[in-house]
Design a protein around this motif. Structure first.
Motif, PDB file in Angstrom:
ATOM      1  N   ALA A  62     -65.126 -49.884  56.377  1.00 51.57           N
ATOM      2  CA  ALA A  62     -64.594 -49.749  54.974  1.00 51.57           C
ATOM      3  C   ALA A  62     -63.349 -49.239  54.955  1.00 51.57           C
ATOM      4  CB  ALA A  62     -65.795 -49.305  54.275  1.00 51.57           C
ATOM      5  N   GLY A  63     -62.424 -49.474  54.169  1.00 52.07           N
ATOM      6  CA  GLY A  63     -61.210 -48.775  53.889  1.00 52.07           C
ATOM      7  C   GLY A  63     -61.381 -47.591  53.461  1.00 52.07           C
ATOM      8  N   ILE A  64     -62.239 -47.262  52.422  1.00 54.09           N
ATOM      9  CA  ILE A  64     -62.524 -45.829  51.993  1.00 54.09           C
ATOM     10  C   ILE A  64     -64.165 -45.500  51.627  1.00 54.09           C
ATOM     11  CG2 ILE A  64     -62.224 -44.273  49.873  1.00 54.09           C
ATOM     12  CD1 ILE A  64     -59.630 -45.748  49.405  1.00 54.09           C
ATOM     13  N   ALA A  65     -64.728 -44.704  51.837  1.00 52.29           N
ATOM     14  CA  ALA A  65     -66.166 -44.585  51.861  1.00 52.29           C
ATOM     15  C   ALA A  65     -66.144 -42.711  51.425  1.00 52.29           C
ATOM     16  CB  ALA A  65     -66.985 -44.710  53.197  1.00 52.29           C
ATOM     17  N   CYS A  66     -66.700 -42.706  50.363  1.00 50.67           N
ATOM     18  CA  CYS A  66     -66.827 -41.174  49.715  1.00 50.67           C
ATOM     19  C   CYS A  66     -68.265 -41.019  49.365  1.00 50.67           C
ATOM     20  CB  CYS A  66     -65.849 -40.977  48.941  1.00 50.67           C
ATOM     21  SG  CYS A  66     -65.398 -39.244  48.719  1.00 50.67           S
ATOM     22  N   ASN A  67     -69.085 -40.343  50.109  1.00 49.53           N
ATOM     23  CA  ASN A  67     -70.626 -40.202  49.587  1.00 49.53           C
ATOM     24  C   ASN A  67     -70.612 -38.999  48.927  1.00 49.53           C
ATOM     25  OD1 ASN A  67     -71.500 -42.491  51.301  1.00 49.53           O
ATOM     26  ND2 ASN A  67     -71.004 -41.412  53.062  1.00 49.53           N
ATOM     27  N   GLY A  68     -71.504 -39.060  47.707  1.00 53.81           N
ATOM     28  CA  GLY A  68     -71.593 -38.059  47.042  1.00 53.81           C
ATOM     29  C   GLY A  68     -70.236 -37.095  46.381  1.00 53.81           C
ATOM     30  N   CYS A  69     -68.856 -37.651  46.478  1.00 56.67           N
ATOM     31  CA  CYS A  69     -67.828 -37.268  45.852  1.00 56.67           C
ATOM     32  C   CYS A  69     -67.799 -37.131  44.431  1.00 56.67           C
ATOM     33  CB  CYS A  69     -66.784 -37.888  46.718  1.00 56.67           C
ATOM     34  SG  CYS A  69     -66.604 -37.934  48.423  1.00 56.67           S
ATOM     35  N   THR A  70     -66.942 -36.207  44.064  1.00 60.01           N
ATOM     36  CA  THR A  70     -66.714 -36.043  42.357  1.00 60.01           C
ATOM     37  C   THR A  70     -65.179 -35.889  42.238  1.00 60.01           C
ATOM     38  OG1 THR A  70     -66.873 -33.769  42.575  1.00 60.01           O
ATOM     39  CG2 THR A  70     -69.024 -35.281  42.128  1.00 60.01           C
ATOM     40  N   ASN A  71     -64.928 -36.536  41.004  1.00 61.42           N
ATOM     41  CA  ASN A  71     -63.430 -36.489  40.665  1.00 61.42           C
ATOM     42  C   ASN A  71     -62.610 -37.090  41.597  1.00 61.42           C
ATOM     43  OD1 ASN A  71     -61.519 -36.050  38.962  1.00 61.42           O
ATOM     44  ND2 ASN A  71     -61.194 -33.887  39.414  1.00 61.42           N
ATOM     45  N   VAL A  72     -62.862 -38.506  41.862  1.00 62.24           N
ATOM     46  CA  VAL A  72     -62.092 -39.039  42.875  1.00 62.24           C
ATOM     47  C   VAL A  72     -60.921 -40.054  42.141  1.00 62.24           C
ATOM     48  CG1 VAL A  72     -61.879 -40.680  44.822  1.00 62.24           C
ATOM     49  CG2 VAL A  72     -63.657 -38.961  44.754  1.00 62.24           C
ATOM     50  N   LYS A  73     -59.678 -39.807  42.265  1.00 65.00           N
ATOM     51  CA  LYS A  73     -58.923 -40.734  41.805  1.00 65.00           C
ATOM     52  C   LYS A  73     -57.997 -41.547  42.742  1.00 65.00           C
ATOM     53  CE  LYS A  73     -54.718 -39.389  39.257  1.00 65.00           C
ATOM     54  NZ  LYS A  73     -53.979 -38.500  38.343  1.00 65.00           N
ATOM     55  N   ILE A  74     -58.002 -42.829  42.513  1.00 68.28           N
ATOM     56  CA  ILE A  74     -57.379 -43.728  43.560  1.00 68.28           C
ATOM     57  C   ILE A  74     -56.133 -44.535  42.986  1.00 68.28           C
ATOM     58  CG2 ILE A  74     -57.645 -45.664  45.399  1.00 68.28           C
ATOM     59  CD1 ILE A  74     -60.623 -44.488  45.645  1.00 68.28           C
ATOM     60  N   GLU A  75     -55.087 -44.359  43.264  1.00 68.30           N
ATOM     61  CA  GLU A  75     -54.016 -45.154  42.644  1.00 68.30           C
ATOM     62  C   GLU A  75     -53.166 -45.715  43.611  1.00 68.30           C
ATOM     63  OE1 GLU A  75     -53.053 -42.623  38.624  1.00 68.30           O
ATOM     64  OE2 GLU A  75     -52.253 -41.767  40.428  1.00 68.30           O
ATOM     65  N   ASN A  76     -52.642 -46.984  43.397  1.00 72.45           N
ATOM     66  CA  ASN A  76     -51.601 -47.838  44.083  1.00 72.45           C
ATOM     67  C   ASN A  76     -51.937 -47.963  45.525  1.00 72.45           C
ATOM     68  OD1 ASN A  76     -49.910 -48.215  41.855  1.00 72.45           O
ATOM     69  ND2 ASN A  76     -49.229 -46.045  42.032  1.00 72.45           N
ATOM     70  N   VAL A  77     -53.416 -48.104  45.938  1.00 70.66           N
ATOM     71  CA  VAL A  77     -53.557 -48.376  47.307  1.00 70.66           C
ATOM     72  C   VAL A  77     -54.272 -49.715  47.508  1.00 70.66           C
ATOM     73  CG1 VAL A  77     -55.474 -47.616  48.822  1.00 70.66           C
ATOM     74  CG2 VAL A  77     -54.725 -45.846  47.288  1.00 70.66           C
ATOM     75  N   ILE A  78     -53.715 -50.204  48.770  1.00 71.14           N
ATOM     76  CA  ILE A  78     -54.126 -51.374  49.003  1.00 71.14           C
ATOM     77  C   ILE A  78     -55.090 -51.385  50.226  1.00 71.14           C
ATOM     78  CG2 ILE A  78     -53.131 -53.577  50.159  1.00 71.14           C
ATOM     79  CD1 ILE A  78     -50.528 -53.222  48.796  1.00 71.14           C
ATOM     80  N   VAL A  79     -56.355 -52.038  50.099  1.00 67.95           N
ATOM     81  CA  VAL A  79     -57.169 -51.982  51.238  1.00 67.95           C
ATOM     82  C   VAL A  79     -57.454 -53.306  51.758  1.00 67.95           C
ATOM     83  CG1 VAL A  79     -59.519 -51.426  51.769  1.00 67.95           C
ATOM     84  CG2 VAL A  79     -58.317 -49.935  50.292  1.00 67.95           C
ATOM     85  N   GLY A  80     -57.254 -53.362  53.030  1.00 71.86           N
ATOM     86  CA  GLY A  80     -57.384 -54.620  53.779  1.00 71.86           C
ATOM     87  C   GLY A  80     -56.133 -55.222  54.474  1.00 71.86           C
ATOM     88  N   PRO A  81     -56.098 -56.064  55.402  1.00 72.17           N
ATOM     89  CA  PRO A  81     -57.712 -56.683  55.879  1.00 72.17           C
ATOM     90  C   PRO A  81     -58.143 -55.777  56.864  1.00 72.17           C
ATOM     91  CG  PRO A  81     -55.701 -57.445  56.931  1.00 72.17           C
ATOM     92  CD  PRO A  81     -55.213 -56.663  56.079  1.00 72.17           C
ATOM     93  N   GLN A  82     -59.399 -56.205  56.859  1.00 71.42           N
ATOM     94  CA  GLN A  82     -60.223 -55.525  57.953  1.00 71.42           C
ATOM     95  C   GLN A  82     -59.628 -56.063  59.428  1.00 71.42           C
ATOM     96  OE1 GLN A  82     -64.422 -56.564  57.471  1.00 71.42           O
ATOM     97  NE2 GLN A  82     -65.188 -54.989  58.639  1.00 71.42           N
ATOM     98  N   ASN A  83     -60.148 -55.191  60.508  1.00 76.99           N
ATOM     99  CA  ASN A  83     -59.825 -55.607  61.743  1.00 76.99           C
ATOM    100  C   ASN A  83     -61.012 -56.487  62.136  1.00 76.99           C
ATOM    101  OD1 ASN A  83     -59.051 -55.667  64.249  1.00 76.99           O
ATOM    102  ND2 ASN A  83     -58.998 -53.522  64.738  1.00 76.99           N
ATOM    103  N   ASN A  84     -60.408 -57.844  62.655  1.00 74.90           N
ATOM    104  CA  ASN A  84     -61.486 -58.761  63.138  1.00 74.90           C
ATOM    105  C   ASN A  84     -61.103 -59.020  64.814  1.00 74.90           C
ATOM    106  OD1 ASN A  84     -58.903 -60.341  63.109  1.00 74.90           O
ATOM    107  ND2 ASN A  84     -59.641 -61.720  61.572  1.00 74.90           N
ATOM    108  N   GLU A  85     -60.444 -58.038  65.122  1.00 70.15           N
ATOM    109  CA  GLU A  85     -60.299 -58.262  66.924  1.00 70.15           C
ATOM    110  C   GLU A  85     -60.858 -57.022  67.569  1.00 70.15           C
ATOM    111  OE1 GLU A  85     -56.084 -58.856  67.772  1.00 70.15           O
ATOM    112  OE2 GLU A  85     -55.766 -60.058  65.901  1.00 70.15           O
ATOM    113  N   ILE A  86     -62.236 -56.784  67.179  1.00 71.05           N
ATOM    114  CA  ILE A  86     -62.921 -55.889  67.845  1.00 71.05           C
ATOM    115  C   ILE A  86     -63.943 -56.358  68.565  1.00 71.05           C
ATOM    116  CG2 ILE A  86     -64.379 -53.902  67.354  1.00 71.05           C
ATOM    117  CD1 ILE A  86     -63.188 -53.753  64.484  1.00 71.05           C
TER     118      ILE A  86
END
Length: 92
Positions: free
Chosen positions: A53-77
């Motif tokens: 995943a691009g971002i994972a935040c378990n149990g986090c609070t007050n998270v602000k995400i702005e102007n972020v592009i996530v992807g593509p996922q790596n498919n050469e693993i």
């Protein structure tokens, strides 16, 4: 969810800023991964070439995400992390 792995004194991120311009990439798991963090601001970054995943935040609070592009996922693993997990269950 988050685990302390038996530790008695555990510290989590607080008042953290991850900012660009820039790229976070070629990660074997997550681009950004946090547990129980508070007051997080992620902005102006591109997150790419990750396995899970691009971002994972378990149990986090007050998270602000702005102007972020996530992807593509790596498919050469050639061997995914799930391969390692499955090997752990093979009787020896």
């Amino acid at each position: 969810g988050a685990s302390t792995w038996g530790l008695t004194e555990v510290y989590y991120a607080n008042n953290l800023e991850i900012k660009g311009p820039g790229h976070i990439g070629l990660s074997s798991h997550h681009g950004i991964h946090g547990n129980n963090a508070a007051n997080i601001w992620i902005h102006d970054v591109n997150i790419k070439n990750f396995d899970v995943a691009g971002i994972a935040c378990n149990g986090c609070t007050n998270v602000k995400i702005e102007n972020v592009i996530v992807g593509p996922q790596n498919n050469e693993i050639p061997t995914l992390g799930r391969y390692t997990h499955s090997r752990a269950f093979i009787p020896r």
